[in-house]
Design a protein around this motif. Structure first.
Motif: not given
Lengths: 311, 311
Positions: A181-183, A185-186, B154, B178, B181-182, B185-186, B307
């Motif tokens: 999901m993070a990927a 978002v990126l 990551m 972006r 937000m990532a 998510v992490l 987003l």
């Protein structure tokens, strides 16, 4: 993410690619990934031509879903390999470690979907110019061979997505629904997962290698051998000898001599944990058990769906 | 993410912290960030005690919102510094580069909120044990001083979030809505942004340094000096001398001699682009203009909101 340009391009259900990894990615792993709805890749880098041909045939027999072959462009008989892949009717080829302008036209002419692995925006633009259909953008945290610029996935994916119009598949540090999901978002439209599939039940890696990776403490891989290319591996005995040599300024010849020819096979395939080169990504420290490919898909997609629905 | 344990802990509107960076983070930058709804930090690392005291007072005068001080624990007069910070009524302290067990009890006793910067789960657990209120988990892509294990954002953020119960602030490669937000998510509840604020209008860095960073090609920073700590900097003349020395196996003494004492000031604050050490994060390559802090907040929050609403 689930239905997008990447799923359309390959004709697959989920935008999850299993990296074509040396000594891990044989027909068992590739067909299992494709049968689970992702894209399985055979890793040509560790196979002689007749072996690869056999794996392609077994993979065709084991799945009716699309699969591909990863070809490192420094492969010794690259021309014969390309001809064989075309002759066998392989539909998807991932190329890495070389200039995509050399073989992309021939592969495209044969109706093959071509993806090139890059570690920078500059190479992504070059690959797009060479006519590839998508790029894998692989960050510094990935295992094995690695780019010179050390750009991490968090920085690389937005940069590559800004630089090219073709779809981008994110790689490096991706192993879970959360990181997938993070990927997304990126800006990525797909993910290539190496480490987690390298440690799956269907991977050809030795049990000893898998066990070592599954108990790996955080921070226990390191990118080394930058003078001869850059490889991420576990800090075992061979690594310590490489580091000792590098710390005192050893040159290319000495480093090549320490590395020799067979160390990745010895480590990954034969399970010699001290004298083999144990190539794996940073994210191994977050993986703690051998799972089947189907279990991995269920876990990733379950977590992804939960996050997608707002946690 | 917007309303959570981090906004509650600091009493701020948005979970965005501006890193307390040497030669960048004076009262102008810190107060501007706090006035925009984030948490501004003064960077004690490049200030003598009386200078820091002056910046604390000016910051108090310039904002009624919460702000903090970043204290590297190798600061020469650390004891006097801690006493002064308490005397001046600073409410929030970020500590870095040292053992959080030493000063956390005294700071907490004075009613100060304490956050420690870590580069691994192991140190995050230690910091939690020392009683800190939150940790900043900073990945390999970050500028300046950097962890030994080279774990990227990551991989690090999910690992640290799994290891501790206190809230985690993600740092390294974060510069946009972006990437914010990532990070969420992490698993992070806040972000610490360094590079983008270092290049803002309110940063104390020289115009020459900002211009150099804003035109930086991708891949043009590198983590070097690992034998004496590990610092990410731009590949300029000084870097090339360091690399040449490292490649031939130079020892700690020679490296320390090349580095000397004043190079970060010379580069960042005085704008000597050849002889100064230009510490900045990988993500500088994605930033192309000087903006005010308010413009940066508007851009980050605008992208984040877009987003969040499903793009």
């Amino acid at each position: 993410m689930i239905k997008n340009r990447i799923t359309d391009l390959f004709g697959i259900k989920y935008p999850i690619v299993a990296g074509g990894m040396v000594w891990c990615s044989g027909w068992r792993l590739a067909s299992a990934v494709s049968n689970s709805g992702g894209l399985g890749l055979l890793g040509a880098g560790s196979m002689h031509l007749p072996t690869l041909e056999e794996h392609i045939r077994k993979c065709k027999a084991a799945t009716s879903a699309p699969f591909g072959v990863n070809i490192p462009m420094f492969y010794p008989q690259i021309e014969e390999l390309i001809d064989m892949v075309i002759r066998e009717g392989v539909k998807i080829v991932f190329t890495s470690a070389g200039n995509p302008a050399i073989w992309t036209p021939k592969l495209k002419e044969a109706g093959i979907t071509v993806v090139h692995v890059v570690s920078s925006s500059k190479f992504a633009v070059k690959a797009q110019g060479a006519g590839v259909d998508a790029v894998v953008a692989e960050g510094f945290e990935a295992g094995g061979h690695n780019g010179r610029e050390e750009t991490t996935t968090m920085v690389l994916i937005p940069a590559v997505c800004k630089a090219v119009d073709i779809p981008v598949i994110a790689a490096g540090g991706i192993s879970s629904g959360r990181t997938m999901m993070a990927a997304q978002v990126l800006g990525a439209e797909g993910v290539q997962i190496g480490t987690r599939f390298a440690l799956s039940a269907e991977s050809s890696a030795s049990e000893e290698f898998k066990r070592r990776c599954l108990s790996l403490p955080e921070g226990d891989t390191m990118l080394c051998l930058k003078k001869i290319g850059g490889i991420r591996m576990i800090k075992n005995d061979v690594y310590q000898r490489i580091k000792e040599a590098e710390d005192r300024g050893a040159g290319v010849e000495e480093l090549k001599e320490i590395v020799g020819m067979r160390r990745p096979k010895r480590g990954i395939f034969e399970g010699d944990l001290n004298e083999g080169m144990l190539e794996i990504g940073e994210v191994a420290s977050l993986i703690d058990k051998v799972e089947t490919v189907q279990e991995i898909f269920d876990d990733i997609l379950g977590e992804y769906t939960l996050l997608d629905s707002g946690d």
